[in-house]
Design an enzyme around this catalytic site. Structure first.
Site, PDB file in Angstrom:
ATOM      1  CG  LEU A 296      47.848  37.695  44.722  1.00 50.96           C
ATOM      2  CD1 LEU A 296      48.418  36.731  46.042  1.00 50.96           C
ATOM      3  CD2 LEU A 296      46.124  38.335  45.207  1.00 50.96           C
ATOM      4  N   GLY A 297      49.207  42.022  43.715  1.00 47.67           N
ATOM      5  CA  GLY A 297      49.571  43.437  43.753  1.00 47.67           C
ATOM      6  C   GLY A 297      51.278  43.230  44.434  1.00 47.67           C
ATOM      7  NE  ARG A 298      55.803  44.757  41.071  1.00 42.81           N
ATOM      8  CZ  ARG A 298      56.415  43.900  39.542  1.00 42.81           C
ATOM      9  NH1 ARG A 298      56.448  42.454  40.638  1.00 42.81           N
ATOM     10  NH2 ARG A 298      56.166  44.030  38.904  1.00 42.81           N
ATOM     11  N   GLY A 299      52.082  41.322  46.292  1.00 38.50           N
ATOM     12  CA  GLY A 299      51.955  41.089  47.878  1.00 38.50           C
ATOM     13  C   GLY A 299      51.358  41.683  48.572  1.00 38.50           C
TER      14      GLY A 299
ATOM     15  CE1 TYR B 286      62.376  37.427  36.754  1.00 41.80           C
ATOM     16  CE2 TYR B 286      60.827  35.315  37.390  1.00 41.80           C
ATOM     17  CZ  TYR B 286      60.923  36.349  36.459  1.00 41.80           C
ATOM     18  OH  TYR B 286      59.438  36.885  35.873  1.00 41.80           O
TER      19      TYR B 286
ATOM     20  CG  HIS C  33      61.354  38.855  30.858  1.00 46.11           C
ATOM     21  ND1 HIS C  33      62.124  38.415  32.327  1.00 46.11           N
ATOM     22  CD2 HIS C  33      60.600  39.722  31.959  1.00 46.11           C
ATOM     23  CE1 HIS C  33      62.120  38.761  33.372  1.00 46.11           C
ATOM     24  NE2 HIS C  33      61.007  39.524  33.012  1.00 46.11           N
TER      25      HIS C  33
ATOM     26  CB  SER D 139      52.796  41.466  40.563  1.00 43.61           C
ATOM     27  OG  SER D 139      53.937  40.860  40.118  1.00 43.61           O
TER      28      SER D 139
END
Length: 330
Positions: free
Chosen positions: A206-209, A64, A125, A204
């Site tokens: 939240l579905g990537r927002g 990241y 990862h 994720s």
């Protein structure tokens, strides 16, 4: 003096004999430019506020921001390290990074950026197809013996690979995308995890927002946002279809007095005591709203209806671009 948690969040345990963490964790990826620019000073305030509110499970990775995220998180928690169950990851950038010699290099580099002498949870990862999983996990087990890592985990792994890895050393957690949009783990991975006593850390959720309702039109996703390039699910006709699914969430939100984000997050939290979502946000207000569904969980009937409104396979489009999909163990 830093504010201490007014209340302790409901706890869930990571793996057999692992640490207890709150039912809700935090994924820090978005603080390093993946979804647009972030301000380090504001990010630091948010990370410290997490601890004030009792969110003590923080997830980062060496990939990241090319190490930026680990440096940011490490500095933010330095004075409150004993409050944090800290997870980081290695091996996402390319094939060949599951080699035992690289595993040893990677943890030392991460600890240096974090400014710590150990991490609580260390994940592979992405699977390295050039290295047997037994070799990679064997090297990770050596890190446990050396005191650099407390527990080990895997990310985006199949049930078969999990079983092979677990035979070498106990796997505490598997990190997998899991949400109303992505119910893939339910097919074979989650049953295997439950058989072995492995926790699902849901990234994720939240579905990537998108499940928050923040984006209503394709043009709402800003330029420079990774959702425009890395995730086919959020481009072109796929995005139009998936945004249309929000109408189902909106109707139930209006009926229950919840936000779409609270419904989506609450559904993941309700999938079992061995499921720990780690939503990420850059906004204090979103953090507070997320915690509201922790304090007042969804009613069982609402959870059931959400599952019916968003059955497996309801969202269309691959989760990652072609290059990244090749790194998934399916």
């Amino acid at each position: 003096m830093a504010e201490r948690p007014a209340e302790r969040l409901p706890q869930r345990r990571i793996g057999s004999g692992g640490p207890e963490v709150g039912v809700l964790g935090y994924g820090a990826m978005g603080l390093s430019g993946v979804y647009g620019a972030a301000d380090d000073a504001e990010s630091t305030r948010l990370l410290r506020r997490l601890l004030d509110l009792g969110v003590t499970h923080i997830d980062t990775a060496d990939a990241y921001g090319d190490g930026h995220n680990e440096r940011l998180v490490g500095a933010a928690i330095a004075e409150r390290r004993d409050e944090v169950v800290l997870a980081t990851k290695f091996g996402a950038q390319r094939e060949g990074l599951g080699r035992p010699e690289y595993v040893r290099e990677a943890i030392d580099a991460s600890l240096g950026r974090l400014g710590l002498d150990h991490v609580d949870l260390y994940y592979l990862h992405r699977l390295d197809p050039t290295t047997p999983i037994e070799d990679t996990v064997g090297a990770m087990a050596e890190l446990v013996a050396a005191g650099k890592v407390r527990h080990i985990g895997l990310s985006e792994i199949s049930a078969a690979t999990l079983r092979r890895a677990h035979a070498v050393h106990p796997i505490a957690a598997v990190q997998q995308e899991y949400s109303l949009f992505t119910r893939d783990p339910e097919e074979s991975l989650l049953p295997a995890m439950r058989e072995l006593g492995v926790v699902l850390v849901a990234y994720s959720p939240l579905g990537r927002g998108v499940l928050t309702g923040t984006f209503r039109r394709p043009e709402d996703i800003p330029e420079g946002d990774a959702r425009r390039s890395r995730y086919p699910r959020f481009t072109g006709a796929n995005l139009e279809h998936n945004l249309g699914l929000l109408e189902r969430l909106d109707a139930l939100a209006a009926e229950t007095g919840r936000t779409p984000a609270q419904l989506a997050l609450g559904w993941v939290m309700a999938q079992g005591d061995d499921v720990i979502p780690i939503p990420g946000t850059r906004r204090m207000s979103n953090l507070e709203a997320n915690l509201a569904v922790v304090r007042e969980p969804l009613a069982p009937d609402v959870v059931r209806r959400l599952g019916e409104l968003f059955p497996p396979g309801v969202a269309v489009g691959d989760r990652y671009n072609e290059r990244m999909m090749r790194r998934l163990d399916r």
